[in-house]
Motif scaffolding. Sequence first.
Motif, mmCIF file in Angstrom:
data_model
loop_
_atom_site.group_PDB
_atom_site.id
_atom_site.type_symbol
_atom_site.label_atom_id
_atom_site.label_comp_id
_atom_site.label_asym_id
_atom_site.label_seq_id
_atom_site.Cartn_x
_atom_site.Cartn_y
_atom_site.Cartn_z
ATOM 1 N N GLY B 341 0.824 -1.196 0.000
ATOM 2 C CA GLY B 341 0.000 0.000 0.000
ATOM 3 C C GLY B 341 0.862 1.251 0.000
ATOM 4 O O GLY B 341 1.818 1.353 -0.760
ATOM 5 N N THR B 342 0.517 2.154 0.852
ATOM 6 C CA THR B 342 1.273 3.409 0.881
ATOM 7 C C THR B 342 2.323 3.415 1.964
ATOM 8 O O THR B 342 2.734 4.472 2.440
ATOM 9 C CB THR B 342 0.312 4.584 1.122
ATOM 10 N N ASN B 343 2.774 2.240 2.364
ATOM 11 C CA ASN B 343 3.758 2.191 3.443
ATOM 12 C C ASN B 343 4.816 1.147 3.189
ATOM 13 O O ASN B 343 4.573 0.120 2.554
ATOM 14 C CB ASN B 343 3.077 1.850 4.770
ATOM 15 N N LEU B 344 5.981 1.451 3.731
ATOM 16 C CA LEU B 344 7.024 0.440 3.786
ATOM 17 C C LEU B 344 7.173 0.089 5.258
ATOM 18 O O LEU B 344 7.668 0.889 6.063
ATOM 19 C CB LEU B 344 8.339 1.002 3.233
ATOM 20 N N PHE B 345 6.678 -1.095 5.596
ATOM 21 C CA PHE B 345 6.743 -1.505 6.991
ATOM 22 C C PHE B 345 8.082 -2.157 7.261
ATOM 23 O O PHE B 345 8.515 -3.036 6.526
ATOM 24 C CB PHE B 345 5.626 -2.523 7.289
ATOM 25 N N CYS B 346 8.726 -1.740 8.307
ATOM 26 C CA CYS B 346 10.007 -2.323 8.658
ATOM 27 C C CYS B 346 9.870 -3.094 9.962
ATOM 28 O O CYS B 346 9.641 -2.496 11.025
ATOM 29 C CB CYS B 346 11.067 -1.226 8.808
ATOM 30 N N TYR B 347 9.996 -4.381 9.862
ATOM 31 C CA TYR B 347 9.882 -5.247 11.035
ATOM 32 C C TYR B 347 11.271 -5.634 11.507
ATOM 33 O O TYR B 347 12.208 -5.709 10.739
ATOM 34 C CB TYR B 347 9.110 -6.521 10.677
ATOM 35 N N HIS B 348 11.339 -5.933 12.792
ATOM 36 C CA HIS B 348 12.621 -6.393 13.329
ATOM 37 C C HIS B 348 13.045 -7.696 12.694
ATOM 38 O O HIS B 348 14.193 -7.888 12.351
ATOM 39 C CB HIS B 348 12.511 -6.584 14.842
ATOM 40 N N ARG B 349 12.068 -8.615 12.611
ATOM 41 C CA ARG B 349 12.397 -9.921 12.045
ATOM 42 C C ARG B 349 11.307 -10.330 11.066
ATOM 43 O O ARG B 349 10.190 -9.835 11.120
ATOM 44 C CB ARG B 349 12.468 -10.978 13.145
ATOM 45 N N GLN B 350 11.673 -11.272 10.230
ATOM 46 C CA GLN B 350 10.715 -11.727 9.221
ATOM 47 C C GLN B 350 9.511 -12.401 9.858
ATOM 48 O O GLN B 350 8.398 -12.308 9.356
ATOM 49 C CB GLN B 350 11.417 -12.695 8.271
ATOM 50 N N GLU B 351 9.747 -13.042 11.012
ATOM 51 C CA GLU B 351 8.661 -13.801 11.634
ATOM 52 C C GLU B 351 7.581 -12.863 12.162
ATOM 53 O O GLU B 351 6.441 -13.264 12.344
ATOM 54 C CB GLU B 351 9.187 -14.659 12.792
ATOM 55 N N ASP B 352 7.963 -11.600 12.411
ATOM 56 C CA ASP B 352 6.991 -10.675 12.981
ATOM 57 C C ASP B 352 5.831 -10.408 12.032
ATOM 58 O O ASP B 352 4.740 -10.051 12.467
ATOM 59 C CB ASP B 352 7.669 -9.334 13.304
ATOM 60 N N VAL B 353 6.110 -10.566 10.766
ATOM 61 C CA VAL B 353 5.070 -10.249 9.780
ATOM 62 C C VAL B 353 3.873 -11.174 9.966
ATOM 63 O O VAL B 353 2.728 -10.737 10.053
ATOM 64 C CB VAL B 353 5.619 -10.386 8.344
ATOM 65 N N GLU B 354 4.193 -12.490 10.053
ATOM 66 C CA GLU B 354 3.086 -13.434 10.240
ATOM 67 C C GLU B 354 2.496 -13.315 11.618
ATOM 68 O O GLU B 354 1.308 -13.521 11.818
ATOM 69 C CB GLU B 354 3.554 -14.878 10.026
ATOM 70 N N CYS B 429 -5.845 5.006 -4.323
ATOM 71 C CA CYS B 429 -4.659 4.751 -3.520
ATOM 72 C C CYS B 429 -4.502 5.718 -2.367
ATOM 73 O O CYS B 429 -3.529 5.642 -1.623
ATOM 74 C CB CYS B 429 -3.405 4.801 -4.393
ATOM 75 N N ASP B 430 -5.420 6.602 -2.212
ATOM 76 C CA ASP B 430 -5.310 7.524 -1.078
ATOM 77 C C ASP B 430 -5.573 6.785 0.212
ATOM 78 O O ASP B 430 -4.853 6.903 1.181
ATOM 79 C CB ASP B 430 -6.337 8.658 -1.228
ATOM 80 N N ASP B 431 -6.657 6.042 0.171
ATOM 81 C CA ASP B 431 -7.049 5.272 1.350
ATOM 82 C C ASP B 431 -7.598 3.951 0.870
ATOM 83 O O ASP B 431 -8.152 3.885 -0.217
ATOM 84 C CB ASP B 431 -8.167 5.990 2.110
ATOM 85 N N LEU B 432 -7.516 2.957 1.704
ATOM 86 C CA LEU B 432 -8.051 1.668 1.294
ATOM 87 C C LEU B 432 -9.573 1.688 1.392
ATOM 88 O O LEU B 432 -10.127 1.918 2.454
ATOM 89 C CB LEU B 432 -7.487 0.557 2.179
ATOM 90 N N MET B 433 -10.244 1.429 0.252
ATOM 91 C CA MET B 433 -11.714 1.412 0.279
ATOM 92 C C MET B 433 -12.196 0.060 0.746
ATOM 93 O O MET B 433 -11.608 -0.971 0.444
ATOM 94 C CB MET B 433 -12.259 1.670 -1.126
ATOM 95 N N LYS B 434 -13.279 0.082 1.441
ATOM 96 C CA LYS B 434 -13.799 -1.180 1.974
ATOM 97 C C LYS B 434 -14.678 -1.853 0.936
ATOM 98 O O LYS B 434 -15.539 -1.222 0.329
ATOM 99 C CB LYS B 434 -14.657 -0.891 3.198
ATOM 100 N N ILE B 435 -14.435 -3.130 0.774
ATOM 101 C CA ILE B 435 -15.318 -3.899 -0.102
ATOM 102 C C ILE B 435 -15.861 -5.048 0.714
ATOM 103 O O ILE B 435 -15.103 -5.868 1.227
ATOM 104 C CB ILE B 435 -14.559 -4.439 -1.337
ATOM 105 N N GLU B 436 -17.188 -5.093 0.823
ATOM 106 C CA GLU B 436 -17.786 -6.197 1.564
ATOM 107 C C GLU B 436 -18.071 -7.314 0.599
ATOM 108 O O GLU B 436 -18.816 -7.135 -0.361
ATOM 109 C CB GLU B 436 -19.088 -5.733 2.212
#
Lengths: 151, 660
Positions: B341-354, B429-436
Amino acid sequence: MVCAVILLLNFGYQTMEMPFCILKGSSVHDVGDSALHFTFYQRIEICKLRQGEHLILGFSIGGGIDQDPGQNPFSEDKSDKGIYVTRVTPGGPAEVAGLMMGDKVMQVNGWDMTMVTHDQARKRLTKKNEDIVRLLVTRKSLEQAVRHSMM
Amino acid sequence: MFCRNQTTRATIARGSALEMEIRRGKFRRSVLLDTLQDSNIQKKIDHEIRMRDGACKLLAACSQREQALEASKSLLTCNTRIMAYMSELQRMKEAQVMQRVALRSSDAGPTDDRLPCKGKVAISDLRIPLMWKDTEYFKNKGELHRCAVFCLLQVGAEIHDTDMVIVDRTLTDICFDNTIVFEASPGFELRVELYSCCSEEDYSTGNTPRKLASKLSSSLGRSAGKKLRVAMDPGACSPISNGGGATLLLPLPTVVGPKYHLLAHTTLSLSHVQDSFRTHDLSISGNEECSHWVPLYGSVCCRLAAQPHCMTQQMMSGCLKVKQFGGDPQSWTNVYGVLKGTNLFCYHRQEDVEANIQPAFTISINKKTRIRASEKDLHNKAQSICISNHYGGEEVTHTLSADSREDTHRWMEAFWQQFYDMSQWKQCCDDLMKIELPSPRKPTLVTSKQGSLYHEMVIDTSDDISTVTDILARRMQELELRSQLGTSPPWMSLFEDSPGCPRTHNRLPHSPLRCPRPGLLSSEASLTSDSDSPCSTSPCSRHSGWAEPLSLSSHSSHFRPRTLSLDAKLSTLRGRGCGGVLQCSCQPPSSSSLAPIPAQRVPQATLSCSNSTSSNSSSEGSHSPELSDGTPFSHPSSARQSLRNLRAKLDPRNWLQSQV
């Protein structure tokens, strides 16, 4: 003029009479389909099977004068309110006797089934004191098969 | 003479045998890929043709208006889908031809077009306001002119239809509750078409005789399908090879039944996408004179939302070293970066993602972000990427460094792609639109297959039998309290534990069986309403009155078996009371045993015993139990289910089937 003709053809049903047909029409000599109406009947004798406490025949029926004939998937004429065989239990007494899905039941043990309600039809088939039911049925495939073999 | 073939990273002499080989190889590979895509489309076309055949058959076979309208709607959808797939196929074949032509001719380098990512486009809450004339709306005069309407939504070759809605004067808006989700690229065009059909005439019997009509429709459908299959066969002549781009004529079968007509249409695209409801204009075709006319206000309200994949999926992930600009040159942090999306998330470790642990920090990547790859840093050999953002007036720069040159290259590629996607998808891409996602729909009554759905309407009435016997048992218990009979009739002992006697229902306790025999029968008397008792005895049997049971029981060494029916159930209950003669293999009580039975029951008993199965029909009328193959009574599950079964049986639309 109505005459009954018994056709000596072997359908492989060894336990039953051969199907017979009733010719209705102006004369026997007319060959065209429009002049003659072939209606092929088959006599089927089913011995009820005892299963625990119950006597079963091993098939299901649908139809009746109180039912909607348009929903009958087996009838050619969608205003036909007769009783049709909708399912035959594999290996059951009806299958053994030669009853097939789509057969129209005309008589049961002498009782007419062409002008009955659904419940009446069911009752006539499930009488406790009868071990054997003799059905008079008609089926389209018979007609075709006989016609085929006549050609 | 020599050309650099970028894909193979080698120089090849032009016109040489090797070059031709390579070209042919690519050619063959592309043919394979294309035929794979082709066969997909062909499978879809075949499927739709089968569906169409089924719909035609159903249309010819059904007699009720609702079913006919539904079937006609499926037919229209199938036809539209077939046309769409065919044009898709044609387009693909044309593209193939162009590609082959390009390969054969001068070397065309690999196309470097960047394609935007696809996304989910959802349209929901369609509402079309109507504009009836005041007089019509308020006075409600005369018959209600009713129309059946539905919407067809198309994006490319993907076609969906909404449910059918019956519209009449009492409705102010046509509302479609469906949410339909498409997979589309940002340049999509969503075509919304409103079809309507007058739902008043009788189509079941048209001018053409039914048989003929059904024969025509089914046979044409099949032959048309065969023609289509032959034509679509890649081995045989393709539409391209004969005259290039010849369109196939699709003979539509003539079907007797309701026909839908296009009433209005509009086209929506990316600019109409918004996270809220919007009103769009409709182009209306047709006028008041048409039978299928519905007075539309001229607009349609809906919610069109889009979720590009770049916003919902991980576009890139890998290990990175991050340093904040201006910080200590040695303070590199090892992180696992995920671009989404509009972010680059930086985690300490790969396992943190899951594990769904919060990332160490987040760098936003939006249209205002500036990214550039810097030259070799003095301190390390690899290239690094600088990302600068404005956070509240302050410019913050992060420096990323990947492990290798290829990694850096890949990250840059990912960022470029992300920017491109965002530029293509614009406001999405401004915001995530909700799709039900649409909840699983209730299975509709009408299916478009052979019409054998009627076989599926199994009416499980073992519940019903038990319901009735429950009612009886309860009544018996009531009557037990009220009854005066102190001692049980002598013949009751015969039924206590003798194995020969059929046990009807385990639920019925023993004690009520003792006394309320009279009660049972009298309640039964109330149940037996209009029985065809006199005439239901078989002409073949010779019994009459009481004589038969006695004679028969003397014949058979085992007890009379029961048939699987409500009658049987009730008659066994009754039989226990009055006619042990019928059931028991043990000493059949003489008629003297009937003495304890109160007088008023005798005539009823006579009647009921002689007419074995007929006279105890339930007061429900013409209901017949249907049980699963060969199984005896199964215990009922719940009162609610039996009530539902009861309702199912009472419904006149059901075509009852009984097992005998």
